[in-house]
Design a protein around this motif. Structure first.
Motif, PDB file in Angstrom:
ATOM      1  N   PHE A 197     -21.459 -28.780  35.556  1.00  0.00           N
ATOM      2  CA  PHE A 197     -21.663 -29.922  36.457  1.00  0.00           C
ATOM      3  C   PHE A 197     -20.546 -30.015  37.478  1.00  0.00           C
ATOM      4  N   ARG A 198     -20.745 -30.906  38.430  1.00  0.00           N
ATOM      5  CA  ARG A 198     -19.726 -31.203  39.440  1.00  0.00           C
ATOM      6  C   ARG A 198     -19.158 -32.592  39.169  1.00  0.00           C
ATOM      7  N   TRP A 199     -17.840 -32.679  39.255  1.00  0.00           N
ATOM      8  CA  TRP A 199     -17.142 -33.945  39.108  1.00  0.00           C
ATOM      9  C   TRP A 199     -17.398 -34.794  40.355  1.00  0.00           C
ATOM     10  N   PRO A 200     -17.121 -36.099  40.305  1.00  0.00           N
ATOM     11  CA  PRO A 200     -17.355 -36.953  41.474  1.00  0.00           C
ATOM     12  C   PRO A 200     -16.671 -36.452  42.748  1.00  0.00           C
ATOM     13  N   ASN A 201     -15.566 -35.712  42.606  1.00  0.00           N
ATOM     14  CA  ASN A 201     -14.890 -35.198  43.799  1.00  0.00           C
ATOM     15  C   ASN A 201     -15.457 -33.862  44.270  1.00  0.00           C
ATOM     16  N   GLY A 202     -16.521 -33.348  43.612  1.00  0.00           N
ATOM     17  CA  GLY A 202     -17.193 -32.127  44.030  1.00  0.00           C
ATOM     18  C   GLY A 202     -16.776 -30.865  43.309  1.00  0.00           C
ATOM     19  N   ALA A 203     -15.687 -30.878  42.569  1.00  0.00           N
ATOM     20  CA  ALA A 203     -15.238 -29.697  41.831  1.00  0.00           C
ATOM     21  C   ALA A 203     -16.157 -29.448  40.639  1.00  0.00           C
ATOM     22  N   ARG A 204     -16.354 -28.175  40.315  1.00  0.00           N
ATOM     23  CA  ARG A 204     -17.287 -27.776  39.261  1.00  0.00           C
ATOM     24  C   ARG A 204     -16.559 -27.399  37.985  1.00  0.00           C
ATOM     25  N   SER A 205     -17.168 -27.725  36.843  1.00  0.00           N
ATOM     26  CA  SER A 205     -16.700 -27.305  35.524  1.00  0.00           C
ATOM     27  C   SER A 205     -17.856 -26.706  34.743  1.00  0.00           C
ATOM     28  N   ILE A 206     -17.560 -25.647  34.018  1.00  0.00           N
ATOM     29  CA  ILE A 206     -18.496 -25.048  33.064  1.00  0.00           C
ATOM     30  C   ILE A 206     -17.823 -25.111  31.697  1.00  0.00           C
ATOM     31  N   TYR A 207     -18.550 -25.606  30.699  1.00  0.00           N
ATOM     32  CA  TYR A 207     -18.029 -25.734  29.336  1.00  0.00           C
ATOM     33  C   TYR A 207     -18.832 -24.859  28.383  1.00  0.00           C
ATOM     34  N   VAL A 208     -18.096 -24.183  27.474  1.00  0.00           N
ATOM     35  CA  VAL A 208     -18.689 -23.409  26.390  1.00  0.00           C
ATOM     36  C   VAL A 208     -17.865 -23.685  25.133  1.00  0.00           C
ATOM     37  N   ARG A 209     -18.259 -23.099  24.025  1.00  0.00           N
ATOM     38  CA  ARG A 209     -17.488 -23.149  22.776  1.00  0.00           C
ATOM     39  C   ARG A 209     -17.055 -21.731  22.423  1.00  0.00           C
ATOM     40  N   ASP A 210     -15.809 -21.588  21.962  1.00  0.00           N
ATOM     41  CA  ASP A 210     -15.390 -20.284  21.468  1.00  0.00           C
ATOM     42  C   ASP A 210     -15.917 -20.128  20.041  1.00  0.00           C
ATOM     43  N   PRO A 211     -15.760 -18.956  19.408  1.00  0.00           N
ATOM     44  CA  PRO A 211     -16.324 -18.773  18.067  1.00  0.00           C
ATOM     45  C   PRO A 211     -15.793 -19.748  17.016  1.00  0.00           C
ATOM     46  N   ALA A 212     -14.624 -20.350  17.238  1.00  0.00           N
ATOM     47  CA  ALA A 212     -14.076 -21.325  16.289  1.00  0.00           C
ATOM     48  C   ALA A 212     -14.526 -22.748  16.590  1.00  0.00           C
ATOM     49  N   GLY A 213     -15.298 -22.951  17.657  1.00  0.00           N
ATOM     50  CA  GLY A 213     -15.778 -24.286  18.009  1.00  0.00           C
ATOM     51  C   GLY A 213     -14.909 -25.033  18.994  1.00  0.00           C
ATOM     52  N   ASN A 214     -13.839 -24.399  19.500  1.00  0.00           N
ATOM     53  CA  ASN A 214     -13.004 -25.050  20.508  1.00  0.00           C
ATOM     54  C   ASN A 214     -13.774 -25.195  21.813  1.00  0.00           C
ATOM     55  N   SER A 215     -13.543 -26.287  22.522  1.00  0.00           N
ATOM     56  CA  SER A 215     -14.148 -26.519  23.826  1.00  0.00           C
ATOM     57  C   SER A 215     -13.370 -25.714  24.864  1.00  0.00           C
ATOM     58  N   VAL A 216     -14.068 -24.814  25.543  1.00  0.00           N
ATOM     59  CA  VAL A 216     -13.448 -23.965  26.556  1.00  0.00           C
ATOM     60  C   VAL A 216     -14.070 -24.323  27.900  1.00  0.00           C
ATOM     61  N   GLU A 217     -13.227 -24.765  28.809  1.00  0.00           N
ATOM     62  CA  GLU A 217     -13.681 -25.194  30.135  1.00  0.00           C
ATOM     63  C   GLU A 217     -13.187 -24.200  31.183  1.00  0.00           C
ATOM     64  N   PHE A 218     -14.021 -23.956  32.172  1.00  0.00           N
ATOM     65  CA  PHE A 218     -13.666 -23.162  33.337  1.00  0.00           C
ATOM     66  C   PHE A 218     -13.883 -24.086  34.522  1.00  0.00           C
ATOM     67  N   ALA A 219     -12.836 -24.349  35.289  1.00  0.00           N
ATOM     68  CA  ALA A 219     -12.941 -25.383  36.316  1.00  0.00           C
ATOM     69  C   ALA A 219     -12.266 -24.964  37.604  1.00  0.00           C
ATOM     70  N   GLU A 220     -12.837 -25.447  38.690  1.00  0.00           N
ATOM     71  CA  GLU A 220     -12.169 -25.328  39.973  1.00  0.00           C
ATOM     72  C   GLU A 220     -10.965 -26.274  39.925  1.00  0.00           C
ATOM     73  N   PRO A 221      -9.793 -25.806  40.340  1.00  0.00           N
ATOM     74  CA  PRO A 221      -8.598 -26.647  40.238  1.00  0.00           C
ATOM     75  C   PRO A 221      -8.739 -28.013  40.902  1.00  0.00           C
ATOM     76  N   GLY A 222      -9.676 -28.190  41.812  1.00  0.00           N
ATOM     77  CA  GLY A 222      -9.867 -29.471  42.478  1.00  0.00           C
ATOM     78  C   GLY A 222     -10.255 -30.609  41.560  1.00  0.00           C
ATOM     79  N   ILE A 223     -10.595 -30.326  40.277  1.00  0.00           N
ATOM     80  CA  ILE A 223     -10.924 -31.442  39.382  1.00  0.00           C
ATOM     81  C   ILE A 223      -9.736 -32.374  39.238  1.00  0.00           C
ATOM     82  N   TRP A 224      -8.542 -31.860  39.492  1.00  0.00           N
ATOM     83  CA  TRP A 224      -7.350 -32.686  39.368  1.00  0.00           C
ATOM     84  C   TRP A 224      -6.811 -33.114  40.726  1.00  0.00           C
TER      85      TRP A 224
END
Length: 143
Positions: free
Chosen positions: A110-137
């Motif tokens: 999805f895209r955050w309100p400021n337009g930056a995109r994040s993709i979330y997956v889980r690693d094999p141990a169940g940790n939340s792994v996010e890939f994000a455009e630095p603009g989310i911050w």
């Protein structure tokens, strides 16, 4: 960055896993991070740009340092953690295709309100792994 005390960024991030082979398959294989160190039954460390991603078996990281080894204090966590990788906007479609091709389920994209995109997956141990455009911050738009 806090120049008053010299903080310049994040040097390493840790996630706790239950299977180092599965962690290496994900972080090294799927994500293509270079494995730098592995101690079977304890940890595997991966280079990520100028920083490191540390994967630990939590029970092993809670044991005191052996005599003669570096005096790293015990640590560890239970339950799923979170790690976020910075991604260039133009690399996001290739990442999504690579994750899908490796059979990694996309939990959210999805895209955050400021337009930056994040993709979330889980690693094999169940940790939340996010890939994000630095603009989310973009703190001016978040506040």
């Amino acid at each position: 960055m806090n120049p008053a005390i010299g903080i310049t960024g994040v040097l390493e991030s840790s996630v706790y896993v239950d299977d180092l082979d599965a962690a290496e398959g994900f972080y090294g294989g799927v994500l293509g991070l270079e494995r730098r160190v592995r101690v079977d039954g304890r940890h595997a460390f991966f280079r990520c740009g100028r920083g490191m991603v540390l994967t630990f078996i939590p029970e092993a990281s809670r044991l005191p340092a052996r005599a003669g080894s570096l005096p790293v204090p015990i640590h560890g966590a239970t339950g799923p953690g979170h790690i976020c990788f910075a991604m260039r906007k133009e690399a996001m479609p290739r990442l999504r295709a690579r994750l899908s091709g490796a059979g990694v389920a996309i939990e959210a994209d999805f895209r955050w309100p400021n337009g930056a995109r994040s993709i979330y997956v889980r690693d094999p141990a169940g940790n939340s792994v996010e890939f994000a455009e630095p603009g989310i911050w973009d703190l001016e738009q978040i506040e």
